[in-house]
Write a protein that holds these residues in place. Sequence first.
Motif, PDB file in Angstrom:
ATOM      1  N   SER A   2       0.838  -1.186   0.000  1.00  0.00           N
ATOM      2  CA  SER A   2       0.000   0.000   0.000  1.00  0.00           C
ATOM      3  C   SER A   2       0.881   1.247   0.000  1.00  0.00           C
ATOM      4  CB  SER A   2      -0.912   0.004   1.228  1.00  0.00           C
ATOM      5  OG  SER A   2      -0.173   0.332   2.388  1.00  0.00           O
ATOM      6  N   ARG A   3       0.282   2.351  -0.293  1.00  0.00           N
ATOM      7  CA  ARG A   3       1.085   3.577  -0.328  1.00  0.00           C
ATOM      8  C   ARG A   3       1.557   3.967   1.062  1.00  0.00           C
ATOM      9  NH1 ARG A   3      -3.604   7.789  -2.210  1.00  0.00           N
ATOM     10  NH2 ARG A   3      -5.162   7.156  -0.699  1.00  0.00           N
ATOM     11  N   TYR A   4       0.795   3.590   2.089  1.00  0.00           N
ATOM     12  CA  TYR A   4       1.210   3.877   3.459  1.00  0.00           C
ATOM     13  C   TYR A   4       2.451   3.071   3.839  1.00  0.00           C
ATOM     14  CZ  TYR A   4      -3.474   5.842   3.569  1.00  0.00           C
ATOM     15  OH  TYR A   4      -4.592   6.564   3.289  1.00  0.00           O
ATOM     16  N   THR A   5       2.483   1.809   3.452  1.00  0.00           N
ATOM     17  CA  THR A   5       3.666   0.978   3.743  1.00  0.00           C
ATOM     18  C   THR A   5       4.872   1.481   2.953  1.00  0.00           C
ATOM     19  OG1 THR A   5       2.113  -0.705   2.914  1.00  0.00           O
ATOM     20  CG2 THR A   5       3.635  -1.397   4.528  1.00  0.00           C
ATOM     21  N   LEU A   6       4.635   1.954   1.762  1.00  0.00           N
ATOM     22  CA  LEU A   6       5.722   2.515   0.954  1.00  0.00           C
ATOM     23  C   LEU A   6       6.337   3.715   1.662  1.00  0.00           C
ATOM     24  CD1 LEU A   6       7.099   2.533  -1.958  1.00  0.00           C
ATOM     25  CD2 LEU A   6       5.478   4.355  -2.423  1.00  0.00           C
ATOM     26  N   ILE A   7       5.486   4.595   2.154  1.00  0.00           N
ATOM     27  CA  ILE A   7       5.988   5.780   2.863  1.00  0.00           C
ATOM     28  C   ILE A   7       6.746   5.353   4.120  1.00  0.00           C
ATOM     29  CG2 ILE A   7       5.301   7.849   4.133  1.00  0.00           C
ATOM     30  CD1 ILE A   7       2.979   8.134   2.176  1.00  0.00           C
ATOM     31  N   ALA A   8       6.171   4.407   4.873  1.00  0.00           N
ATOM     32  CA  ALA A   8       6.823   3.960   6.106  1.00  0.00           C
ATOM     33  C   ALA A   8       8.186   3.329   5.824  1.00  0.00           C
ATOM     34  CB  ALA A   8       5.924   2.975   6.837  1.00  0.00           C
ATOM     35  N   ALA A   9       8.313   2.641   4.701  1.00  0.00           N
ATOM     36  CA  ALA A   9       9.574   1.976   4.377  1.00  0.00           C
ATOM     37  C   ALA A   9      10.667   2.964   3.975  1.00  0.00           C
ATOM     38  CB  ALA A   9       9.344   0.972   3.252  1.00  0.00           C
ATOM     39  N   TYR A  10      10.297   4.110   3.415  1.00  0.00           N
ATOM     40  CA  TYR A  10      11.294   5.046   2.891  1.00  0.00           C
ATOM     41  C   TYR A  10      11.343   6.372   3.627  1.00  0.00           C
ATOM     42  CZ  TYR A  10      11.822   1.860  -1.007  1.00  0.00           C
ATOM     43  OH  TYR A  10      12.077   0.755  -1.768  1.00  0.00           O
ATOM     44  N   THR A  11      10.808   6.448   4.840  1.00  0.00           N
ATOM     45  CA  THR A  11      10.809   7.730   5.560  1.00  0.00           C
ATOM     46  C   THR A  11      12.213   8.173   5.961  1.00  0.00           C
ATOM     47  OG1 THR A  11      10.290   6.513   7.572  1.00  0.00           O
ATOM     48  CG2 THR A  11       8.473   7.653   6.480  1.00  0.00           C
ATOM     49  N   SER A  13      14.940   7.706   4.119  1.00  0.00           N
ATOM     50  CA  SER A  13      15.680   8.120   2.930  1.00  0.00           C
ATOM     51  C   SER A  13      15.117   9.377   2.271  1.00  0.00           C
ATOM     52  CB  SER A  13      15.658   7.006   1.883  1.00  0.00           C
ATOM     53  OG  SER A  13      15.953   5.782   2.444  1.00  0.00           O
ATOM     54  N   TRP A  14      13.813   9.533   2.345  1.00  0.00           N
ATOM     55  CA  TRP A  14      13.154  10.627   1.645  1.00  0.00           C
ATOM     56  C   TRP A  14      12.259  11.400   2.608  1.00  0.00           C
ATOM     57  CZ3 TRP A  14      14.156  11.367  -3.513  1.00  0.00           C
ATOM     58  CH2 TRP A  14      14.810  10.331  -4.161  1.00  0.00           C
ATOM     59  N   PRO A  15      12.079  12.680   2.348  1.00  0.00           N
ATOM     60  CA  PRO A  15      11.156  13.437   3.207  1.00  0.00           C
ATOM     61  C   PRO A  15       9.704  12.997   2.973  1.00  0.00           C
ATOM     62  CG  PRO A  15      12.160  14.850   1.536  1.00  0.00           C
ATOM     63  CD  PRO A  15      12.760  13.495   1.389  1.00  0.00           C
ATOM     64  N   VAL A  16       8.962  12.899   4.054  1.00  0.00           N
ATOM     65  CA  VAL A  16       7.589  12.418   3.986  1.00  0.00           C
ATOM     66  C   VAL A  16       6.722  13.349   3.142  1.00  0.00           C
ATOM     67  CG1 VAL A  16       5.574  11.814   5.388  1.00  0.00           C
ATOM     68  CG2 VAL A  16       7.849  11.322   6.220  1.00  0.00           C
ATOM     69  N   GLN A  17       6.985  14.652   3.179  1.00  0.00           N
ATOM     70  CA  GLN A  17       6.181  15.616   2.425  1.00  0.00           C
ATOM     71  C   GLN A  17       6.238  15.353   0.924  1.00  0.00           C
ATOM     72  OE1 GLN A  17       8.308  16.502   4.851  1.00  0.00           O
ATOM     73  NE2 GLN A  17       6.819  17.083   6.423  1.00  0.00           N
ATOM     74  N   SER A  18       7.365  14.875   0.431  1.00  0.00           N
ATOM     75  CA  SER A  18       7.451  14.604  -1.009  1.00  0.00           C
ATOM     76  C   SER A  18       6.548  13.436  -1.400  1.00  0.00           C
ATOM     77  CB  SER A  18       8.900  14.323  -1.416  1.00  0.00           C
ATOM     78  OG  SER A  18       9.391  13.196  -0.714  1.00  0.00           O
ATOM     79  N   PHE A  19       6.360  12.476  -0.499  1.00  0.00           N
ATOM     80  CA  PHE A  19       5.451  11.368  -0.786  1.00  0.00           C
ATOM     81  C   PHE A  19       3.999  11.837  -0.860  1.00  0.00           C
ATOM     82  CE2 PHE A  19       8.978   8.745   0.817  1.00  0.00           C
ATOM     83  CZ  PHE A  19       9.026   7.819  -0.197  1.00  0.00           C
ATOM     84  N   TYR A  20       3.636  12.789  -0.009  1.00  0.00           N
ATOM     85  CA  TYR A  20       2.254  13.290  -0.039  1.00  0.00           C
ATOM     86  C   TYR A  20       1.938  13.903  -1.400  1.00  0.00           C
ATOM     87  CZ  TYR A  20       2.755  13.022   5.040  1.00  0.00           C
ATOM     88  OH  TYR A  20       2.991  12.616   6.313  1.00  0.00           O
ATOM     89  N   GLN A  21       2.875  14.670  -1.918  1.00  0.00           N
ATOM     90  CA  GLN A  21       2.654  15.300  -3.218  1.00  0.00           C
ATOM     91  C   GLN A  21       2.703  14.272  -4.341  1.00  0.00           C
ATOM     92  OE1 GLN A  21       5.735  18.226  -3.330  1.00  0.00           O
ATOM     93  NE2 GLN A  21       4.679  19.624  -1.908  1.00  0.00           N
ATOM     94  N   LEU A  22       3.654  13.356  -4.270  1.00  0.00           N
ATOM     95  CA  LEU A  22       3.820  12.353  -5.314  1.00  0.00           C
ATOM     96  C   LEU A  22       2.617  11.415  -5.398  1.00  0.00           C
ATOM     97  CD1 LEU A  22       5.766  11.049  -7.391  1.00  0.00           C
ATOM     98  CD2 LEU A  22       6.542   9.589  -5.540  1.00  0.00           C
ATOM     99  N   LEU A  23       2.092  11.005  -4.241  1.00  0.00           N
ATOM    100  CA  LEU A  23       0.980  10.055  -4.210  1.00  0.00           C
ATOM    101  C   LEU A  23      -0.385  10.721  -4.099  1.00  0.00           C
ATOM    102  CD1 LEU A  23       2.646   7.461  -1.825  1.00  0.00           C
ATOM    103  CD2 LEU A  23       2.424   7.315  -4.299  1.00  0.00           C
ATOM    104  N   ALA A  24      -0.415  12.034  -4.113  1.00  0.00           N
ATOM    105  CA  ALA A  24      -1.668  12.809  -4.044  1.00  0.00           C
ATOM    106  C   ALA A  24      -2.531  12.356  -2.867  1.00  0.00           C
ATOM    107  CB  ALA A  24      -2.434  12.715  -5.351  1.00  0.00           C
ATOM    108  N   MET A  25      -1.955  12.490  -1.671  1.00  0.00           N
ATOM    109  CA  MET A  25      -2.684  12.091  -0.472  1.00  0.00           C
ATOM    110  C   MET A  25      -2.451  13.123   0.619  1.00  0.00           C
ATOM    111  SD  MET A  25      -0.237   8.965   0.740  1.00  0.00           S
ATOM    112  CE  MET A  25      -0.751   8.884   2.412  1.00  0.00           C
ATOM    113  N   SER A  26      -3.292  13.070   1.620  1.00  0.00           N
ATOM    114  CA  SER A  26      -3.166  14.037   2.703  1.00  0.00           C
ATOM    115  C   SER A  26      -2.270  13.479   3.804  1.00  0.00           C
ATOM    116  CB  SER A  26      -4.536  14.373   3.283  1.00  0.00           C
ATOM    117  OG  SER A  26      -5.040  13.261   3.989  1.00  0.00           O
ATOM    118  N   PRO A  27      -1.543  14.342   4.476  1.00  0.00           N
ATOM    119  CA  PRO A  27      -0.703  13.876   5.583  1.00  0.00           C
ATOM    120  C   PRO A  27      -1.528  13.246   6.705  1.00  0.00           C
ATOM    121  CG  PRO A  27      -0.109  16.125   4.962  1.00  0.00           C
ATOM    122  CD  PRO A  27      -1.329  15.767   4.194  1.00  0.00           C
ATOM    123  N   ALA A  28      -2.732  13.738   6.918  1.00  0.00           N
ATOM    124  CA  ALA A  28      -3.573  13.220   8.003  1.00  0.00           C
ATOM    125  C   ALA A  28      -3.899  11.745   7.807  1.00  0.00           C
ATOM    126  CB  ALA A  28      -4.860  14.027   8.091  1.00  0.00           C
TER     127      ALA A  28
END
Length: 105
Positions: A2-11, A13-28
């Motif tokens: 899932s996109r949430y697991t993807l973010i958790a796996a790469y937090t 290495s990469w800033p979390v904010q870039s994932f929000y924009q890339l995956l078009a999702m809200s931080p909440a």
Amino acid sequence: MSRYTLIAAYTESWPVQSFYQLLAMSPASYYQWRQQPACAPVSWHIAAQAAFTRHAHRYGTQRSRAALRPFAPTSKPPSASADPVIPRTTRPRPAGARSNRVAAP
């Protein structure tokens, strides 16, 4: 994944904010997912993976449903038929029956 697991796996290495924009999702939504307790895998999921692996990843839908039938919810009363339903793919071909495949010319 899932996109949430993807973010958790790469937090790391990469800033979390870039994932929000890339995956078009809200931080909440991500932080809400992180607060949920981890759930144990259900018994039918473990049985499905075992059957799929045991048959070299070539286990069809009908056979899967037949293998997972014991894990199905019992909300319906049992059927009046005494004979169990056997998936069509597991019935042996009658002696002398011809295949439905067309021979190559």
